[in-house]
Design a protein around this motif. Structure first.
Motif, mmCIF file in Angstrom:
data_model
loop_
_atom_site.group_PDB
_atom_site.id
_atom_site.type_symbol
_atom_site.label_atom_id
_atom_site.label_comp_id
_atom_site.label_asym_id
_atom_site.label_seq_id
_atom_site.Cartn_x
_atom_site.Cartn_y
_atom_site.Cartn_z
ATOM 1 N N PHE A 107 0.840 -1.199 0.000
ATOM 2 C CA PHE A 107 0.000 0.000 0.000
ATOM 3 C C PHE A 107 0.875 1.248 0.000
ATOM 4 C CE2 PHE A 107 1.132 -0.710 4.342
ATOM 5 C CZ PHE A 107 1.162 0.531 4.965
ATOM 6 N N VAL A 108 0.241 2.387 -0.274
ATOM 7 C CA VAL A 108 0.868 3.702 -0.175
ATOM 8 C C VAL A 108 0.138 4.460 0.923
ATOM 9 C CG1 VAL A 108 1.275 5.903 -1.344
ATOM 10 C CG2 VAL A 108 1.525 3.748 -2.606
ATOM 11 N N ALA A 119 1.688 8.133 8.719
ATOM 12 C CA ALA A 119 2.094 7.507 7.456
ATOM 13 C C ALA A 119 3.572 7.148 7.491
ATOM 14 C CB ALA A 119 1.801 8.449 6.293
ATOM 15 N N ILE A 120 4.398 8.040 8.049
ATOM 16 C CA ILE A 120 5.826 7.752 8.177
ATOM 17 C C ILE A 120 6.049 6.619 9.168
ATOM 18 C CG2 ILE A 120 8.002 8.721 9.020
ATOM 19 C CD1 ILE A 120 6.986 11.435 7.803
ATOM 20 N N ALA A 121 5.284 6.609 10.256
ATOM 21 C CA ALA A 121 5.377 5.520 11.225
ATOM 22 C C ALA A 121 4.976 4.197 10.586
ATOM 23 C CB ALA A 121 4.502 5.816 12.435
ATOM 24 N N THR A 129 5.892 -3.760 3.181
ATOM 25 C CA THR A 129 4.653 -3.616 2.410
ATOM 26 C C THR A 129 4.267 -2.172 2.109
ATOM 27 O OG1 THR A 129 3.383 -3.775 4.470
ATOM 28 C CG2 THR A 129 3.679 -5.809 3.202
ATOM 29 N N CYS A 130 4.808 -1.201 2.847
ATOM 30 C CA CYS A 130 4.518 0.201 2.545
ATOM 31 C C CYS A 130 5.440 0.636 1.413
ATOM 32 C CB CYS A 130 4.721 1.085 3.776
ATOM 33 S SG CYS A 130 4.248 2.813 3.505
ATOM 34 N N LEU A 261 3.955 8.857 -7.890
ATOM 35 C CA LEU A 261 3.576 7.447 -7.919
ATOM 36 C C LEU A 261 3.778 6.820 -9.288
ATOM 37 C CD1 LEU A 261 0.327 7.469 -5.743
ATOM 38 C CD2 LEU A 261 2.632 6.790 -5.073
ATOM 39 N N ALA A 262 3.918 7.622 -10.313
ATOM 40 C CA ALA A 262 4.111 7.068 -11.658
ATOM 41 C C ALA A 262 5.441 6.349 -11.778
ATOM 42 C CB ALA A 262 4.019 8.196 -12.683
#
Length: 262
Positions: A107-108, A119-121, A129-130, A261-262
């Motif tokens: 995931f993002v 999000a950083i954590a 997986t991140c 993200l591209a």
């Protein structure tokens, strides 16, 4: 807001509580890509993302999921006060339950304000997986500008009728939501908080978006992210922009995220 713009509604069982979530599918089905999970700010919830998640799905070709943290929005009430480790704990608690509910592996993480810290954590706790982080208006340390902004907001919410703004989105939990923000940040126990350890352990690419006029944090925050992160960091400073770039300069944010993200 029509049904498509609002996204499909889901409930996430954590074993003790229920979290409210919504999902926006990819408008034009294409190659499966890791979805984007949105993490809201200190007074936020799914509804306060407004139309942005649907537009984000369209701009990136990725499924977008947003959820109300425990105590916020339409999720169940929080049983007590936020502890000093609540930012890291969200990656192992509410976020983990959401990922399991939707069957998400990679995931993002896209977080706004303290949600960017989460999000950083998540990137540090789930390095396998991140696949990327979008950090928007992150607070990476305790800065006097942040505290001054919170004190000003605290005075504003003390005025007659102002709590109704929060009650519209959080109902009877509104007073808890406000205290979870102001009480936590202004407490002596929070004075030395920072994201340094989580940043060093975050090895995935990070896009750090920050408004130059952010009333809750200076450019010290994206600069610290770039200096300490364990992976590559792209910093995007937006002129004439405050604390909510996805609302104030939505087109620029969508373009930056899609390119990243591209």
């Amino acid at each position: 807001m029509d049904a498509a713009a609002a996204g499909a509604e889901f409930w996430v069982e954590t074993g003790h509580d229920r979290l409210h979530a919504r999902c926006w599918p990819v408008p034009d089905a294409g190659p499966a890509r890791p979805p984007i999970v949105l993490l809201h700010d200190s007074l936020g919830c799914v509804a306060l993302w407004r139309n942005f998640p649907g537009r984000l799905a369209a701009a990136t070709g990725r499924r977008v999921i947003a959820y109300d943290r425990l105590g916020f929005g339409r999720s169940d009430p929080h049983p007590g006060r936020l502890g000093p480790g609540f930012v890291l704990e969200e990656a192992k608690g509410g976020l983990a339950a959401v990922l399991a509910r939707f069957g998400i592996g990679e995931f993002v993480a896209f977080g706004h304000s303290i949600g960017a810290g989460m999000a950083i954590a998540a990137a540090s706790a789930r390095s396998g997986t991140c696949r990327g982080v979008i950090s928007e208006s992150a607070q990476a340390l305790v800065e006097e500008r942040t505290l001054a902004g919170i004190r000003a907001a605290q005075r504003q919410f003390a005025q007659p009728g102002q709590m109704a703004r929060l009650e519209r989105y959080h109902g009877a939990k509104a007073a808890w939501v406000l205290d979870a923000w102001t009480g936590t940040w202004l407490s002596p126990e929070w004075a030395g908080w920072n994201l340094d350890a989580e940043l060093r352990a975050a090895s995935c690419p990070i896009l750090a978006i920050h408004g130059e006029g952010d009333e809750y944090g200076s450019a010290r925050h994206p600069e610290r992210i770039a200096a300490l992160a364990g992976g590559p960091v792209t910093v995007r400073l937006l002129p004439r922009c405050g604390h909510v770039p996805h609302r104030e300069q939505e087109a620029d944010v969508l373009q930056a995220v899609a390119a990243f993200l591209a």
